[in-house]
Design an enzyme around this catalytic site. Structure first.
Site, mmCIF file in Angstrom:
data_model
loop_
_atom_site.group_PDB
_atom_site.id
_atom_site.type_symbol
_atom_site.label_atom_id
_atom_site.label_comp_id
_atom_site.label_asym_id
_atom_site.label_seq_id
_atom_site.Cartn_x
_atom_site.Cartn_y
_atom_site.Cartn_z
ATOM 1 N N GLU A 130 -6.097 5.482 -1.813
ATOM 2 C CA GLU A 130 -5.496 5.788 -0.959
ATOM 3 C C GLU A 130 -4.270 5.303 0.419
ATOM 4 O OE1 GLU A 130 -7.426 2.220 3.184
ATOM 5 O OE2 GLU A 130 -7.963 2.151 1.157
ATOM 6 N N ASP A 186 -2.657 7.978 2.735
ATOM 7 C CA ASP A 186 -2.279 7.257 4.203
ATOM 8 C C ASP A 186 -1.294 8.637 4.910
ATOM 9 O OD1 ASP A 186 -2.354 5.617 7.083
ATOM 10 O OD2 ASP A 186 -0.644 5.350 6.069
ATOM 11 N N ASP A 230 -11.122 5.883 4.173
ATOM 12 C CA ASP A 230 -10.347 5.469 3.515
ATOM 13 C C ASP A 230 -10.476 6.384 2.033
ATOM 14 O OD1 ASP A 230 -9.164 3.423 4.188
ATOM 15 O OD2 ASP A 230 -11.197 1.823 3.237
ATOM 16 N N GLU A 237 -8.477 9.710 2.974
ATOM 17 C CA GLU A 237 -7.840 9.570 2.085
ATOM 18 C C GLU A 237 -6.901 9.473 0.791
ATOM 19 O OE1 GLU A 237 -5.237 6.792 5.813
ATOM 20 O OE2 GLU A 237 -6.025 5.231 4.503
#
Length: 226
Positions: A40, A44, A113, A116
């Site tokens: 994650e 991101d 989450d 990502e």
């Protein structure tokens, strides 16, 4: 709730060479290790880069502030959760008993989450170029629907001006469905033209975004016919 291996034709658009990356991307920390938090973190950064690059290339007249606001809208938790639902991630997540019982597979934060984490998994599986090719289409409806600063008109405005310039009837927007909890609403809207005859649908976390997406699709239809 255990994950299922993605096959060709599934919404994600990528068959993993390393299925372990997919399994980890879909495993919430409540289900034990290895979970998806490190993926994650990486995802991101990749998502922010992909969206920043796309906006920079598509809207050359938009200033830094407009680009920053547009990116923030596209990568916010709610927007990523919509993508997660489109990819059917909720039913593929691996969650611990507590999260599963509390409906974690529907929670915006967990879905965002997971999106990502999957972006990072695709990047590690096959590199940046392939990652870009797979991931950007997930954002395309929102990219097309998003008004970026004063330099760019939003799709509903562009469609209205196109019709007015030709003295044609204005579009009608119809709500097809509204679903989800209060914190995770999903709107499904149709944009309908009488002349020239056209119809397209859009989805979003607000009715406005769904209408913008539908209008953007109608514009694409009109462009392809001219």
């Amino acid at each position: 709730m255990s994950n299922r291996t993605f096959q060709r034709g599934d919404p994600i658009g990528h068959a993993f060479a390393d299925p372990g990356l997919l399994a980890q991307a879909l495993r919430h920390r409540s289900a034990g290790t290895p979970h998806n938090e490190r993926l994650e973190f990486l995802g991101d950064g990749i998502v922010n880069l992909l969206i920043a690059e796309a906006l920079y290339q598509r809207w050359p007249k938009a200033d830094e502030g407009a680009l920053t606001r547009a990116r923030a809208e596209l990568v916010r938790e709610g927007a990523l959760a919509v993508i997660g639902r489109t990819l059917n991630l909720g039913e593929r997540l691996t969650l611990g008993p507590g999260e599963l019982k509390s409906g974690g597979h529907r929670r915006d934060s967990i879905l965002a989450d997971a999106v990502e984490a999957i972006v990072a998994a695709i990047y590690l599986d096959c590199g940046f170029e392939r990652c870009r090719a797979v991931v950007l289409p997930w954002f395309e409806p929102s990219l097309a629907a998003l008004p970026v600063g004063k330099a760019e008109k939003d799709p509903k405005t562009r469609l209205q001006e196109w019709l007015q310039a030709r003295q044609l009837p204005l579009p009608q927007y119809a709500l097809i469905s509204e679903s989800g909890d209060e914190h995770a609403k999903q709107f499904h809207v149709a944009c309908i033209l009488e002349q020239p005859a056209a119809r397209a649908e859009g989805q979003g976390t607000s009715r406005r975004l769904a209408e913008q997406q539908a209008a953007a699709t109608v514009i694409a239809q009109l462009d392809s016919n001219t």
